[in-house]
Design an enzyme around this catalytic site. Sequence first.
Site, PDB file in Angstrom:
ATOM      1  CE1 TYR A 139      -1.196  47.658   9.644  1.00 54.45           C
ATOM      2  CE2 TYR A 139       0.944  48.463   8.956  1.00 54.45           C
ATOM      3  CZ  TYR A 139      -0.325  48.698   9.415  1.00 54.45           C
ATOM      4  OH  TYR A 139      -0.722  49.992   9.636  1.00 54.45           O
ATOM      5  CE  LYS A 190     -17.047  47.306  13.172  1.00 53.43           C
ATOM      6  NZ  LYS A 190     -17.900  48.437  13.529  1.00 53.43           N
ATOM      7  CG  ASP A 223     -17.329  51.256  15.511  1.00 57.06           C
ATOM      8  OD1 ASP A 223     -16.999  50.559  16.498  1.00 57.06           O
ATOM      9  OD2 ASP A 223     -18.368  51.030  14.843  1.00 57.06           O
ATOM     10  CG  ASP A 247      -1.292  52.891  11.249  1.00 54.79           C
ATOM     11  OD1 ASP A 247      -0.352  53.625  11.618  1.00 54.79           O
ATOM     12  OD2 ASP A 247      -1.869  53.023  10.156  1.00 54.79           O
ATOM     13  CG  ASP A 251      -1.541  58.857  12.922  1.00 50.97           C
ATOM     14  OD1 ASP A 251      -0.491  58.480  13.485  1.00 50.97           O
ATOM     15  OD2 ASP A 251      -1.569  59.195  11.717  1.00 50.97           O
TER      16      ASP A 251
HETATM   17  C1  LIG Z   1       4.305  53.764   7.199  1.00 55.48           C
HETATM   18  C2  LIG Z   1       3.470  52.672   7.797  1.00 55.48           C
HETATM   19  C3  LIG Z   1       3.928  51.346   7.310  1.00 55.48           C
HETATM   20  C4  LIG Z   1       3.434  52.724   9.332  1.00 55.48           C
HETATM   21  C5  LIG Z   1       2.405  51.735   9.867  1.00 55.48           C
HETATM   22  O1  LIG Z   1       1.303  51.637   9.310  1.00 55.48           O
HETATM   23  O2  LIG Z   1       2.726  51.052  10.822  1.00 55.48           O
HETATM   24  C6  LIG Z   1       3.132  54.080   9.965  1.00 55.48           C
HETATM   25  O3  LIG Z   1       1.871  54.545   9.632  1.00 55.48           O
HETATM   26  C7  LIG Z   1       3.297  53.995  11.455  1.00 55.48           C
HETATM   27  O4  LIG Z   1       2.344  54.306  12.164  1.00 55.48           O
HETATM   28  O5  LIG Z   1       4.398  53.648  11.907  1.00 55.48           O
HETATM   29 MG   LIG Z   2       0.787  55.230  11.328  1.00 54.23          MG
END
Ligand SMILES: CC(C)[C@H](C(=O)O)[C@@H](O)C(=O)O
Ligand SMILES: [Mg+2]
Length: 347
Positions: A139, A190, A223, A247, A251
């Site tokens: 990042y 990883k 993975d 990140d 999700d």
């Molecule tokens: C928008 C992006 C920079 C951000 C990240 O990757 O951290 C988002 O995906 C999150 O999870 O907060």
């Molecule tokens: Mg994200």
Amino acid sequence: MTDAQQTSFDIAVIGGDGIGPEVVAEGRKVLAATGVSVSTTEYDLGAQRWHRTGETLPDSVVEELRGHDAILLGAIGDPSVPSGVLERGVLLPLRFALDHHVNLRPAKLYPGVTSPLSSEVTDKGLDFVVVREGTEGPYVGNGGALRVGTPHEVATEVSVNTRFGIERVVRDAFARARARPRRHLTLVHKHNVLTHAGHLWRRTVEEVGAEFPDVETAYQHVDAATIFLATDPARFDVIVTDNLFGDIITDIAAAVAGGIGLAASGNINPSREAPSMFEPVHGSAPDIAGQGAADPTAAILSAAMLLDHLGRPEDSARVEAAVAADLAERTGERSTSAIGDAIAARV
Ligand SMILES: CC(C)[C@H](C(=O)O)[C@@H](O)C(=O)O
Ligand SMILES: [Mg+2]
Ligand SMILES: NC(=O)c1ccc[n+]([C@@H]2O[C@H](COP(=O)([O-])OP(=O)(O)OC[C@H]3O[C@@H](n4cnc5c(N)ncnc54)[C@H](O)[C@@H]3O)[C@@H](O)[C@H]2O)c1
């Protein structure tokens, strides 16, 4: 920024883009319902400001934000702006400037919430927290592109991992694991392929782990971790991982815990030398923006995390309980503000 006696709080609010302002409005509504004395200042950052002024995050705004006790943020990023301009120009500079190295992302399946996983899987439990490193990894913007637009184009995006950066987030994750009943920490990386960074993470976990003999540790390649997040999330208690893996897996974690509309996060600076920032895990959701269709629960739970961080654990627990009660009784479609109203009323 805060002390035990502090009774009123100065919160900066950044609605941002897309559904960001819609969900943050509900977070504020619920904060107000707690009765905690909060004054808010809105900051206009995101696509509209960029179109109007060409600015992303002026230094003067960062300096003003430093003066607040915490920040509540909606989402940053909009299809009208080239990809990355706002994410790299607003969101990441905020996390970096305020040294938000602990990106805390809990995943919990609340009673009554439907998970895409079978009840056979979820009955074993789904209640873990991802401690995502927030200031390093790929990042940091260490890279570049050569011969752009030619058949010989080369692009690099180099992941930066420092002993200092890893050690502080690993120590934080161990402390969180120690404070939870299971006392279990999984490093996700990883290291079979990313040997330089991976071995540094692994050694750091081993060394810091020696200070936490009561915390059991495990390791999973990222993975394989995605397999277990989708088939056996009960094995996880605290996960510590780097910025990009964190990140991605958060999700997935949100999806298995009932959806991205429920997933809260805190960008924490544990030193309290700068304000921490609380935001939903989700983005600006341009596909549903402006329709009152966004679920504000993630923003409301982020506000609960904010209260906890400010030393108001009882008020935070009241908000979480109100959310849990609302979730347990959800049927049919409700607008963003109707969900916020219902949760605020329960608080
Ligand atoms: C928008 C992006 C920079 C951000 C990240 O990757 O951290 C988002 O995906 C999150 O999870 O907060
Ligand atoms: Mg994200
Ligand atoms: N922290 C942040 O500010 C943040 C986080 C993620 C993405 N982004 C940005 O947001 C923009 C859109 O990103 P994306 O589409 O990849 O991810 P997204 O999270 O915005 O949306 C993914 C999917 O989830 C749905 N969704 C998201 N939040 C929801 C909610 N509260 N209620 C109901 N459904 C919801 C969306 O409608 C969409 O279908 C991009 O510019 C991205 O960079 C910002």
